[in-house]
Write a protein that holds these residues in place. Structure first.
Motif, PDB file in Angstrom:
ATOM      1  N   TYR A   1       0.921  -1.092   0.015  1.00  0.00           N
ATOM      2  CA  TYR A   1       0.317   0.164  -0.194  1.00  0.00           C
ATOM      3  C   TYR A   1       0.681   0.663  -0.158  1.00  0.00           C
ATOM      4  N   PRO A   2       1.985   1.356   0.938  1.00  0.00           N
ATOM      5  CA  PRO A   2       2.618   2.766   0.867  1.00  0.00           C
ATOM      6  C   PRO A   2       2.989   3.024  -0.152  1.00  0.00           C
ATOM      7  N   LEU A   3       4.240   1.839  -1.149  1.00  0.00           N
ATOM      8  CA  LEU A   3       4.313   2.304  -2.392  1.00  0.00           C
ATOM      9  C   LEU A   3       3.316   2.664  -3.390  1.00  0.00           C
ATOM     10  N   MET A   4       2.399   1.909  -3.514  1.00  0.00           N
ATOM     11  CA  MET A   4       1.174   2.430  -4.727  1.00  0.00           C
ATOM     12  C   MET A   4       0.910   3.823  -4.488  1.00  0.00           C
ATOM     13  N   GLN A   5       0.530   3.589  -3.110  1.00  0.00           N
ATOM     14  CA  GLN A   5       0.096   5.060  -2.633  1.00  0.00           C
ATOM     15  C   GLN A   5       1.433   6.416  -3.177  1.00  0.00           C
ATOM     16  N   GLY A   6       2.032   5.862  -3.114  1.00  0.00           N
ATOM     17  CA  GLY A   6       3.188   7.218  -3.570  1.00  0.00           C
ATOM     18  C   GLY A   6       4.003   6.933  -4.722  1.00  0.00           C
ATOM     19  N   LEU A   7       3.472   5.834  -5.702  1.00  0.00           N
ATOM     20  CA  LEU A   7       3.661   6.465  -7.287  1.00  0.00           C
ATOM     21  C   LEU A   7       2.664   6.426  -7.590  1.00  0.00           C
ATOM     22  N   PHE A   8       0.845   6.015  -7.198  1.00  0.00           N
ATOM     23  CA  PHE A   8      -0.046   6.814  -8.172  1.00  0.00           C
ATOM     24  C   PHE A   8       0.199   8.238  -7.477  1.00  0.00           C
ATOM     25  N   LEU A   9       0.387   8.459  -6.268  1.00  0.00           N
ATOM     26  CA  LEU A   9       0.256  10.172  -5.968  1.00  0.00           C
ATOM     27  C   LEU A   9       1.445  10.905  -6.834  1.00  0.00           C
ATOM     28  N   MET A  10       2.180  10.252  -7.241  1.00  0.00           N
ATOM     29  CA  MET A  10       3.294  10.587  -7.583  1.00  0.00           C
ATOM     30  C   MET A  10       3.002  11.348 -10.042  1.00  0.00           C
ATOM     31  N   ILE A  11       2.243   9.850 -10.098  1.00  0.00           N
ATOM     32  CA  ILE A  11       2.138  10.461 -10.611  1.00  0.00           C
ATOM     33  C   ILE A  11       0.912  11.027 -11.612  1.00  0.00           C
ATOM     34  N   THR A  12      -0.011  11.339  -9.762  1.00  0.00           N
ATOM     35  CA  THR A  12      -1.131  12.049 -10.878  1.00  0.00           C
ATOM     36  C   THR A  12      -0.862  13.388 -10.369  1.00  0.00           C
ATOM     37  N   PHE A  13      -0.108  14.149  -9.698  1.00  0.00           N
ATOM     38  CA  PHE A  13       0.588  15.300  -9.081  1.00  0.00           C
ATOM     39  C   PHE A  13       1.371  15.387 -10.704  1.00  0.00           C
ATOM     40  N   ALA A  14       2.534  14.587 -11.323  1.00  0.00           N
ATOM     41  CA  ALA A  14       3.103  14.917 -12.720  1.00  0.00           C
ATOM     42  C   ALA A  14       2.186  15.655 -13.673  1.00  0.00           C
ATOM     43  N   VAL A  15       0.889  14.323 -13.613  1.00  0.00           N
ATOM     44  CA  VAL A  15      -0.264  15.303 -14.928  1.00  0.00           C
ATOM     45  C   VAL A  15      -0.379  15.873 -14.610  1.00  0.00           C
ATOM     46  N   LEU A  16      -1.067  16.724 -13.730  1.00  0.00           N
ATOM     47  CA  LEU A  16      -1.481  17.754 -13.224  1.00  0.00           C
ATOM     48  C   LEU A  16       0.131  18.517 -13.333  1.00  0.00           C
ATOM     49  N   GLY A  17       1.095  18.653 -12.467  1.00  0.00           N
ATOM     50  CA  GLY A  17       1.797  19.614 -12.908  1.00  0.00           C
ATOM     51  C   GLY A  17       2.247  19.821 -14.712  1.00  0.00           C
ATOM     52  N   ALA A  18       1.907  18.727 -15.531  1.00  0.00           N
ATOM     53  CA  ALA A  18       2.366  19.261 -16.549  1.00  0.00           C
ATOM     54  C   ALA A  18       1.405  19.221 -17.049  1.00  0.00           C
ATOM     55  N   ASN A  19       0.144  19.426 -17.039  1.00  0.00           N
ATOM     56  CA  ASN A  19      -1.324  20.364 -17.883  1.00  0.00           C
ATOM     57  C   ASN A  19      -0.763  21.757 -17.449  1.00  0.00           C
ATOM     58  N   LEU A  20      -0.833  22.183 -16.163  1.00  0.00           N
ATOM     59  CA  LEU A  20      -0.214  23.605 -15.579  1.00  0.00           C
ATOM     60  C   LEU A  20       0.929  24.063 -16.371  1.00  0.00           C
ATOM     61  N   LEU A  21       1.966  22.986 -16.878  1.00  0.00           N
ATOM     62  CA  LEU A  21       3.635  23.580 -17.444  1.00  0.00           C
ATOM     63  C   LEU A  21       2.071  24.240 -19.244  1.00  0.00           C
ATOM     64  N   VAL A  22       1.437  22.634 -19.573  1.00  0.00           N
ATOM     65  CA  VAL A  22       1.282  23.533 -20.735  1.00  0.00           C
ATOM     66  C   VAL A  22       0.193  24.574 -20.551  1.00  0.00           C
ATOM     67  N   ASP A  23      -0.921  25.168 -19.471  1.00  0.00           N
ATOM     68  CA  ASP A  23      -2.093  26.170 -19.848  1.00  0.00           C
ATOM     69  C   ASP A  23      -0.922  27.381 -20.020  1.00  0.00           C
ATOM     70  N   ILE A  24       0.071  27.226 -19.512  1.00  0.00           N
ATOM     71  CA  ILE A  24       1.510  28.590 -18.808  1.00  0.00           C
ATOM     72  C   ILE A  24       1.826  28.585 -20.617  1.00  0.00           C
ATOM     73  N   LEU A  25       2.105  27.463 -21.445  1.00  0.00           N
ATOM     74  CA  LEU A  25       2.719  27.949 -22.526  1.00  0.00           C
ATOM     75  C   LEU A  25       1.744  28.419 -23.297  1.00  0.00           C
ATOM     76  N   TYR A  26       0.209  27.799 -23.197  1.00  0.00           N
ATOM     77  CA  TYR A  26      -0.391  28.052 -24.314  1.00  0.00           C
ATOM     78  C   TYR A  26      -0.584  29.571 -23.975  1.00  0.00           C
ATOM     79  N   VAL A  27      -0.689  30.163 -22.835  1.00  0.00           N
ATOM     80  CA  VAL A  27      -1.080  31.820 -22.794  1.00  0.00           C
ATOM     81  C   VAL A  27       0.525  32.114 -23.163  1.00  0.00           C
ATOM     82  N   TRP A  28       1.351  31.640 -23.446  1.00  0.00           N
ATOM     83  CA  TRP A  28       2.666  32.289 -23.848  1.00  0.00           C
ATOM     84  C   TRP A  28       2.510  32.286 -26.050  1.00  0.00           C
TER      85      TRP A  28
END
Length: 325
Positions: free
Chosen positions: A291-318
């Motif tokens: 469980y701890p490793l699964m949670q850590g991995l899922f959390l990392m993947i989710t935050f990576a997707v959110l972070g990448a989308n935020l960067l895309v939004d910033i890039l879109y504005v530019w």
């Protein structure tokens, strides 16, 4: 600025939802790690020994709500717990090891595939009905129709097992230890990475090329392109600054998603090549109810997707100032 603040608020809510789902989802799965360990020892463990193992692994019979707040407090301190499968290693240490290899393999392959695919799409659309435009799209689409793991198995059997041109498994030679300052080690890493990375690039480059080519074909018929040509601007400037810049927007969105999912690793490719990335770790975590490793991995993947989308939004504005409204 208002646009970016709205997006930040949206991503904050999405992050909280992902944290909550990440906590409850593994606990809704049947079984628990202590039972799995008990099964491994085939009944040779006594109940009190199982209780000791549960305490050692940080498992608790407390109400889920209490566990949830304990989980949030731990996350706020950057504590993801101890991995059950890699006991007594911390989850952060296990993930950081796999993250390096996944980023090196899947991240580099995704960037290369995105860059090459878009360049080929731009040139293909600009020189429409030429050799590149006639041959590359159907060929790359045919190759891309095969999943990563199928290409990986074909390449592994013929190029590594039969021909012996590439290593069969792992991220570096078993005779070496990790030393990024050693040229021998770096050469070993590159030789082990070349075959799986090529499979990922070949399977994905066709999608990038077709997306860019089709968007470019539509944009090249726009009035402002005709105006730019009438003004006597150079062909290179019209192609990259006028056409490709606007045609890039849809692919940038897809790239953001692809970059986020890079962290999940090309799971099956990593398994076939025994590559020690995050995808391989995720499979082991699910198999062993870690469980701890699964949670850590899922959390990392989710935050990576959110972070990448935020960067895309910033890039879109530019790239497209109209999105600021």
């Amino acid at each position: 600025m208002r646009f970016l603040l709205r997006r930040l608020g949206f991503y904050a809510v999405a992050a909280w939802v992902s944290l909550t789902v990440n906590f409850y989802l593994p606990r809704l799965m049947p079984g628990d790690p202590a039972s799995a360990i008990f099964a491994r020892f085939q009944g040779r463990l006594r109940p009190e020994e199982i209780d000791s193992l549960r305490k050692a692994y940080g498992l608790s019979d407390a109400p889920l709500l209490e566990q949830y707040f304990t989980y949030l407090r731990s996350l706020s301190r950057g504590e993801f717990g101890i991995s059950i499968n890699f006991f007594p290693a911390q989850v952060t240490d296990v993930i950081s090891t796999g993250f390096t290899w996944t980023l090196l393999l899947a991240g580099l392959a995704t960037v290369i595939s995105f860059f090459l695919g878009n360049v080929l799409g731009i040139i293909g659309a600009w020189r429409r009905n030429g050799i590149l435009d006639s041959v590359a799209p159907p060929l790359l689409t045919f190759i891309g129709a095969f999943p990563y793991f199928f290409l990986a198995m074909i390449a592994l059997y013929f190029l590594a097992f039969q021909a012996g041109w590439f290593p069969l498994r792992h991220a570096y030679s078993d005779a070496l230890s990790v030393d990024w300052g050693s040229l021998t080690f770096i050469k070993s890493v590159i030789s082990h990475m070349l075959l799986p990375a090529t499979c990922i690039v070949l399977a994905s480059i066709g999608g990038w090329m077709l997306g860019m080519r089709n968007t470019m074909v539509g944009i090249l018929s726009e009035d402002y392109i005709t105006m730019a040509q009438a003004k006597g601007l150079s062909q290179q400037r019209i192609m990259f600054s006028y056409a490709a810049r606007n045609a890039l927007l849809p692919n940038v969105t897809s790239f953001g998603m692809a970059l986020g999912f890079v962290l999940s690793g090309s799971l099956l490719t990593e398994i076939i090549f025994a590559y020690p990335g995050l995808g391989y770790l995720l499979l082991q975590a699910v198999r062993n109810l870690d469980y701890p490793l699964m949670q850590g991995l899922f959390l990392m993947i989710t935050f990576a997707v959110l972070g990448a989308n935020l960067l895309v939004d910033i890039l879109y504005v530019w790239l497209d100032p109209r999105t600021r409204r």
